[in-house]
Design an enzyme around this catalytic site. Structure first.
Site, PDB file in Angstrom:
ATOM      1  N   ASP A  51       3.885  14.144  -0.621  1.00  0.00           N
ATOM      2  CA  ASP A  51       2.488  13.744  -0.684  1.00  0.00           C
ATOM      3  C   ASP A  51       1.938  13.851   0.751  1.00  0.00           C
ATOM      4  OD1 ASP A  51       0.093  12.263  -1.491  1.00  0.00           O
ATOM      5  OD2 ASP A  51       1.013  10.578  -0.417  1.00  0.00           O
TER       6      ASP A  51
ATOM      7  N   ASP B   1      -1.339  11.906   2.264  1.00  0.00           N
ATOM      8  CA  ASP B   1      -1.878  10.688   2.879  1.00  0.00           C
ATOM      9  C   ASP B   1      -0.970   9.489   2.654  1.00  0.00           C
ATOM     10  OD1 ASP B   1      -4.351  11.741   3.929  1.00  0.00           O
ATOM     11  OD2 ASP B   1      -4.949  12.002   1.839  1.00  0.00           O
TER      12      ASP B   1
ATOM     13  N   ASP C 278       3.858   7.672  -1.393  1.00  0.00           N
ATOM     14  CA  ASP C 278       3.610   6.267  -1.047  1.00  0.00           C
ATOM     15  C   ASP C 278       2.891   5.490  -2.148  1.00  0.00           C
ATOM     16  OD1 ASP C 278       1.184   7.765  -0.478  1.00  0.00           O
ATOM     17  OD2 ASP C 278       0.446   5.929   0.477  1.00  0.00           O
TER      18      ASP C 278
END
Ligand code: MG
Length: 251
Positions: free
Chosen positions: A40, A42, A207
């Site tokens: 991922d 961000d 995250d």
């Protein structure tokens, strides 16, 4: 010194078990070592708040039709403009972008919103501590890597390019690259195909629940980056506090 049968015993008043006698139990987290990694962007490679907070506040202010619309857009996207903090359930945080646009298109002039957001976030993009170290180490041993973000592909390329990280990736995909966004598994299955390995040989690193759920649905092992070590009620294969903590499992 020569008469002391165990001079080293006196060096530490208590034995530092973890540091010195670590036999790498963490190697057992994966039964087979992942051969490729999908990241991922961000909150995983980029430090989310410094990259996006000021940019989002500026973009809302520059494009809102009225001050009341700016307030409503900030609420809808999940940012407190007085502190610059994102709310825990921020829609902007998990995306995808088209869901954010649908909620704000009557409040904001979307072309100017997107332009200011792109300019400010590219200038402000910062890597998460430990991310560059992990990418460089994996690249050095030839582990193929991809990015799949719910942000746009163009924004991902701009930000990663600005940080000098783009060359590490075999492919960079966004929600708009033709395979949809997370938590759907399709973009991750395609990322694995581009990396030249089956999903079962890939590690998905992210995250949020979108990342972990998408990784599991795609048949990948998953790693959750969580600064406080909390699993967020998700079911990742492993939780790490910083990206570079994964290095021991991957090399
Ligand atoms: Mg993320």
């Amino acid at each position: 010194m020569a008469d002391d049968p165990r001079p080293e015993a006196a060096v530490f008043d208590t034995r530092p078990e973890a540091a010195v006698f670590d036999t790498r139990p963490e190697a057992a987290v994966f039964d087979t070592r992942p051969e490729a990694v999908v990241f991922d962007k961000d909150g995983t490679l980029l430090d989310f708040a410094p990259t996006w907070s000021d940019a989002l506040c500026a973009a809302i202010e520059a494009s809102a039709h009225s001050p009341a619309d700016a307030d409503e857009a900030a609420r809808a996207l999940g940012i407190d403009r007085s502190t610059g903090r994102f709310t825990p359930d921020s829609l902007f945080l998990v995306g995808p972008n088209d869901a954010c646009d649908d909620l704000t298109r009557h409040l904001l002039d979307l072309p100017s919103y997107r332009r200011v957001l792109a300019e400010r976030s590219s200038a402000g993009a910062r890597p998460l501590p430990g991310a560059v170290e992990l990418l460089e180490a994996l690249a050095a041993v030839g582990v193929p890597m991809a990015v799949m973000t719910n942000d746009s592909e163009e924004m991902a390329r701009t930000q990663l390019g600005g940080l000098g990280l783009l060359a590490h990736f075999t492919t960079v995909m966004g929600f708009d690259s033709g395979f949809g966004g997370k938590p759907g598994p399709a973009p991750l299955v395609e990322a694995a195909r581009r990396l030249g390995v089956g999903p079962d040989r890939c590690l998905m690193v992210g995250d949020t629940g979108h990342d972990i759920d998408a990784g599991i649905a795609a048949g990948m092992r998953t790693a959750l980056i969580s600064a406080d070590g909390d699993d967020l009620g998700l079911d990742p294969t492993i939780v790490v506090r910083r990206p570079d903590e994964l290095l021991v499992h991957l090399t």
